[in-house]
Design a protein around this motif. Sequence first.
Motif, PDB file in Angstrom:
ATOM      1  N   VAL A  62       0.854  -1.182   0.000  1.00 28.83           N
ATOM      2  CA  VAL A  62       0.000   0.000   0.000  1.00 28.83           C
ATOM      3  C   VAL A  62       0.891   1.234   0.000  1.00 28.83           C
ATOM      4  CG1 VAL A  62      -1.773   1.244   1.297  1.00 28.83           C
ATOM      5  CG2 VAL A  62      -1.819  -1.244   1.204  1.00 28.83           C
ATOM      6  N   ASN A  67      -4.009   4.719   4.246  1.00 26.02           N
ATOM      7  CA  ASN A  67      -4.882   3.955   3.347  1.00 26.02           C
ATOM      8  C   ASN A  67      -5.025   2.515   3.805  1.00 26.02           C
ATOM      9  OD1 ASN A  67      -5.159   6.216   1.787  1.00 26.02           O
ATOM     10  ND2 ASN A  67      -3.713   5.552   0.221  1.00 26.02           N
ATOM     11  N   PHE A  70      -7.508   2.499   6.807  1.00 26.68           N
ATOM     12  CA  PHE A  70      -8.905   2.624   6.393  1.00 26.68           C
ATOM     13  C   PHE A  70      -9.403   1.377   5.664  1.00 26.68           C
ATOM     14  CE2 PHE A  70      -8.004   7.272   6.695  1.00 26.68           C
ATOM     15  CZ  PHE A  70      -8.879   7.508   7.735  1.00 26.68           C
ATOM     16  N   THR A  71      -8.581   0.806   4.815  1.00 21.37           N
ATOM     17  CA  THR A  71      -8.986  -0.392   4.089  1.00 21.37           C
ATOM     18  C   THR A  71      -9.238  -1.552   5.042  1.00 21.37           C
ATOM     19  OG1 THR A  71      -7.691   0.329   2.184  1.00 21.37           O
ATOM     20  CG2 THR A  71      -8.323  -1.991   2.257  1.00 21.37           C
TER      21      THR A  71
END
Length: 120
Positions: A62, A67, A70-71
Amino acid sequence: MARVQIITIIIDLLFVMYISSLIIKGKLREEYAIVWIICTALLTIFSFWRDGLEVMARLVGVYAAPNLVFTVLIFLIMIYLLHLSVANSRLHKHITTLAQELALLKEKLASEQEKEKKEQ
């Protein structure tokens, strides 16, 4: 150790103590408490290991560590909501069965009371 790390660790420990008190009081079932304790443990690990989130993001591929957070959180929330939906469906089925059994028992009781009145 940075001030924010110390504050986060203290809050994590207080949260685990709060979860424990909810379990002891019977307000939170153990199966749901496990999720909260695991999340708190992960927060505590990343509180001690400052670069941990960056390392994990690089391992997964990532671009930015937020990110990844959150994912993963969105995925975990979806799994947890699915679990709650299944539990809710199961409880709805049990409630329907209990309501039907209660209605049958009330009808049976009323018919027996009517028989007794006729016999008297």
